[in-house]
Scaffold this active site. Structure first.
Site, mmCIF file in Angstrom:
data_model
loop_
_atom_site.group_PDB
_atom_site.id
_atom_site.type_symbol
_atom_site.label_atom_id
_atom_site.label_comp_id
_atom_site.label_asym_id
_atom_site.label_seq_id
_atom_site.Cartn_x
_atom_site.Cartn_y
_atom_site.Cartn_z
ATOM 1 N N ASP A 94 57.364 52.365 41.848
ATOM 2 C CA ASP A 94 56.966 50.966 41.646
ATOM 3 C C ASP A 94 56.533 50.745 40.203
ATOM 4 O O ASP A 94 55.600 51.385 39.718
ATOM 5 C CB ASP A 94 55.816 50.606 42.596
ATOM 6 C CG ASP A 94 55.455 49.137 42.499
ATOM 7 O OD1 ASP A 94 56.251 48.305 42.950
ATOM 8 O OD2 ASP A 94 54.374 48.815 41.949
ATOM 9 N N TYR A 108 53.294 46.718 32.956
ATOM 10 C CA TYR A 108 52.459 47.925 33.073
ATOM 11 C C TYR A 108 52.388 48.674 31.745
ATOM 12 O O TYR A 108 53.387 48.800 31.037
ATOM 13 C CB TYR A 108 52.983 48.860 34.172
ATOM 14 C CG TYR A 108 52.741 48.340 35.588
ATOM 15 C CD1 TYR A 108 51.913 47.244 35.822
ATOM 16 C CD2 TYR A 108 53.341 48.943 36.684
ATOM 17 C CE1 TYR A 108 51.689 46.764 37.101
ATOM 18 C CE2 TYR A 108 53.130 48.473 37.976
ATOM 19 C CZ TYR A 108 52.306 47.371 38.171
ATOM 20 O OH TYR A 108 52.095 46.899 39.444
ATOM 21 N N ASN A 138 51.797 39.265 45.732
ATOM 22 C CA ASN A 138 50.586 38.428 45.744
ATOM 23 C C ASN A 138 50.877 36.994 46.188
ATOM 24 O O ASN A 138 50.153 36.063 45.801
ATOM 25 C CB ASN A 138 49.924 38.441 44.358
ATOM 26 C CG ASN A 138 49.582 39.841 43.907
ATOM 27 O OD1 ASN A 138 48.818 40.536 44.565
ATOM 28 N ND2 ASN A 138 50.164 40.297 42.805
ATOM 29 N N ASN A 149 47.548 59.649 38.935
ATOM 30 C CA ASN A 149 48.271 60.303 37.849
ATOM 31 C C ASN A 149 48.107 61.809 37.913
ATOM 32 O O ASN A 149 48.662 62.530 37.091
ATOM 33 C CB ASN A 149 47.695 59.835 36.489
ATOM 34 C CG ASN A 149 48.603 58.849 35.803
ATOM 35 O OD1 ASN A 149 49.803 59.055 35.729
ATOM 36 N ND2 ASN A 149 48.016 57.785 35.298
HETATM 37 N N1 LIG Z 1 51.507 43.905 42.576
HETATM 38 C C1 LIG Z 1 50.331 43.924 41.994
HETATM 39 O O1 LIG Z 1 49.754 42.891 41.609
HETATM 40 C C2 LIG Z 1 49.685 45.264 41.799
HETATM 41 C C3 LIG Z 1 48.331 45.345 41.375
HETATM 42 C C4 LIG Z 1 47.787 46.609 41.218
HETATM 43 C C5 LIG Z 1 48.545 47.755 41.479
HETATM 44 N N2 LIG Z 1 49.845 47.630 41.869
HETATM 45 C C6 LIG Z 1 50.683 48.812 42.181
HETATM 46 O O2 LIG Z 1 49.964 49.645 43.033
HETATM 47 C C7 LIG Z 1 49.917 50.952 42.479
HETATM 48 C C8 LIG Z 1 48.684 51.639 42.911
HETATM 49 O O3 LIG Z 1 47.528 50.973 42.409
HETATM 50 P P1 LIG Z 1 46.245 51.825 42.077
HETATM 51 O O4 LIG Z 1 46.544 52.794 41.008
HETATM 52 O O5 LIG Z 1 45.091 50.898 41.904
HETATM 53 O O6 LIG Z 1 46.142 52.642 43.474
HETATM 54 P P2 LIG Z 1 45.111 53.574 44.171
HETATM 55 O O7 LIG Z 1 45.916 54.718 44.699
HETATM 56 O O8 LIG Z 1 44.273 52.775 45.081
HETATM 57 O O9 LIG Z 1 44.128 54.085 43.012
HETATM 58 C C9 LIG Z 1 44.518 55.033 42.085
HETATM 59 C C10 LIG Z 1 43.288 55.416 41.308
HETATM 60 O O10 LIG Z 1 42.443 56.157 42.184
HETATM 61 C C11 LIG Z 1 42.085 57.363 41.549
HETATM 62 N N3 LIG Z 1 41.961 58.419 42.557
HETATM 63 C C12 LIG Z 1 42.866 58.774 43.477
HETATM 64 N N4 LIG Z 1 42.416 59.814 44.219
HETATM 65 C C13 LIG Z 1 41.206 60.120 43.713
HETATM 66 C C14 LIG Z 1 40.239 61.095 44.041
HETATM 67 N N5 LIG Z 1 40.443 61.977 45.021
HETATM 68 N N6 LIG Z 1 39.086 61.105 43.353
HETATM 69 C C15 LIG Z 1 38.877 60.226 42.340
HETATM 70 N N7 LIG Z 1 39.761 59.262 41.974
HETATM 71 C C16 LIG Z 1 40.919 59.225 42.661
HETATM 72 C C17 LIG Z 1 43.219 57.677 40.611
HETATM 73 O O11 LIG Z 1 42.773 58.518 39.579
HETATM 74 P P3 LIG Z 1 43.637 59.842 39.198
HETATM 75 O O12 LIG Z 1 44.842 59.349 38.480
HETATM 76 O O13 LIG Z 1 42.698 60.632 38.356
HETATM 77 O O14 LIG Z 1 43.987 60.534 40.482
HETATM 78 C C18 LIG Z 1 43.609 56.299 40.125
HETATM 79 O O15 LIG Z 1 42.779 55.908 39.029
HETATM 80 C C19 LIG Z 1 50.054 50.721 40.975
HETATM 81 O O16 LIG Z 1 50.513 51.865 40.287
HETATM 82 C C20 LIG Z 1 51.065 49.626 40.965
HETATM 83 O O17 LIG Z 1 52.361 50.180 41.123
HETATM 84 C C21 LIG Z 1 50.417 46.403 42.042
#
Ligand SMILES: NC(=O)c1ccc[n+]([C@@H]2O[C@H](COP(=O)([O-])OP(=O)(O)OC[C@H]3O[C@@H](n4cnc5c(N)ncnc54)[C@H](OP(=O)(O)O)[C@@H]3O)[C@@H](O)[C@H]2O)c1
Length: 294
Positions: A49, A54, A158, A260
């Protein structure tokens, strides 16, 4: 890994890897990007995605530099357009705005194809509902990018029901998904109609920030305690349980994971190991609500 059928000739992996944060780390080398994608592929996570915006309009290029032909043959690419902010190739814009004009959609598709070094986008999403949207123009532009062969399917992100029906009313191509925020920290979608209208139409939902952007993992409280109890009973970590909570819902939800960290990426499919019966689902929901359901 289950597949979700979106059109007769396109399916996405049930768990999706999101690349919003791809450029947020020091090492964005092609080798590291490949390692992340390969860790996904080993688990059957084939859908990536993206969005034009981004990484300040850089994440598509970072991914593109890491795509070998072999990887391209195995993945589906979702990307988005319509948000403009003063950054990267749009550094001259005055302030944030949305653009769902034909000219912008066509230009954005061409940029995305070039930056990712691919010849088609599997799914193009309109990133945010645009209060200035001319649904006839936007709908025709989306039909046009599909007809051109540059995009295989189109959807939105959204969108509320009224945004969805407005745009779809002016299109020949069916919208195939809505990417919305759904998680144990953003569970309102289950009761405010956002999930219901998509469920009614059999439209699979992509759930962004399924770990609340990390808040579910780093915070402390009743939800984390409830996640930990289910996690230890199933031999997985808390994130797997939070994802399993979404997968268990009958609306066909595809969590879009944003880590990441390579070791966390390798564990993304642990969510499939979790036994999430109705009672457990409600234990977690109750903890998230902070009160029993009425
Ligand atoms: N359509 C939209 O408007 C929209 C908006 C926002 C996001 N998105 C999509 O959704 C995807 C996911 O969003 P998101 O990155 O917010 O998802 P998420 O999976 O809820 O959060 C990821 C974050 O959580 C942290 N994390 C995960 N496991 C962890 C752990 N065990 N301990 C501590 N921190 C942890 C990660 O850090 P680490 O990297 O250090 O693991 C990262 O910073 C995005 O990449 C994008 O593709 C879409």
């Amino acid at each position: 890994m289950d597949r979700v059928n979106l059109t007769p000739d396109l399916s996405l992996s049930r768990i999706v890897y999101g690349m919003w944060r791809l450029g947020d780390v020091d090492d964005t080398s092609p080798k590291t990007v490949q390692a992340k994608i390969e860790a996904c592929l080993e688990q059957g996570i084939t859908t990536m995605d993206q969005a034009d915006i981004y990484g300040g309009y850089m994440a598509e290029e970072i991914m593109g530099a890491g795509l070998t032909q072999s990887i391209k043959d195995q993945i589906e690419v979702v990307t988005k357009c319509d948000i403009l902010v003063p950054a990267g190739r749009y550094s001259d814009v005055g302030g944030k705005y949305y653009d769902t004009s034909r000219a912008h959609i066509l230009a954005s598709v061409d940029h995305s194809l070039r930056l990712m070094n691919i010849d088609k986008i599997d799914t193009l999403l309109v990133h945010r509902p645009d209060p200035m949207m001319d649904h006839h123009e936007t709908g025709a532009a989306l039909d046009e990018v599909v007809a051109s062969g540059k995009v295989r399917s189109v959807g939105v992100s959204n969108f509320k029901l009224h945004d969805w029906t407005l745009l779809q009313s002016a299109m020949k191509t069916p919208l195939i998904t809505n990417q919305i925020e759904v998680s144990l920290t953003a569970h309102q979608a289950f009761t405010n109609g956002d999930v219901a209208y998509l469920q009614e139409r059999n439209v699979p939902i992509m759930a962004w920030s399924p770990l609340g952007g990390g808040a579910l993992m780093t915070g402390k409280g009743a939800v984390q305690d409830a996640l930990s109890a289910v996690a230890s009973a199933n031999g997985v970590d808390n994130s797997a349980v939070a994802v399993a909570w979404l997968l268990a819902h009958p609306a066909n939800i595809m969590p879009v994971m944003g880590t990441n960290n390579i070791n966390r990426i390798k564990g993304l499919s642990d969510a499939l190991k979790v036994n999430m019966d109705r009672e457990t689902w409600f234990e977690l929901y109750t903890a998230a609500l902070g009160t029993e359901v009425p």
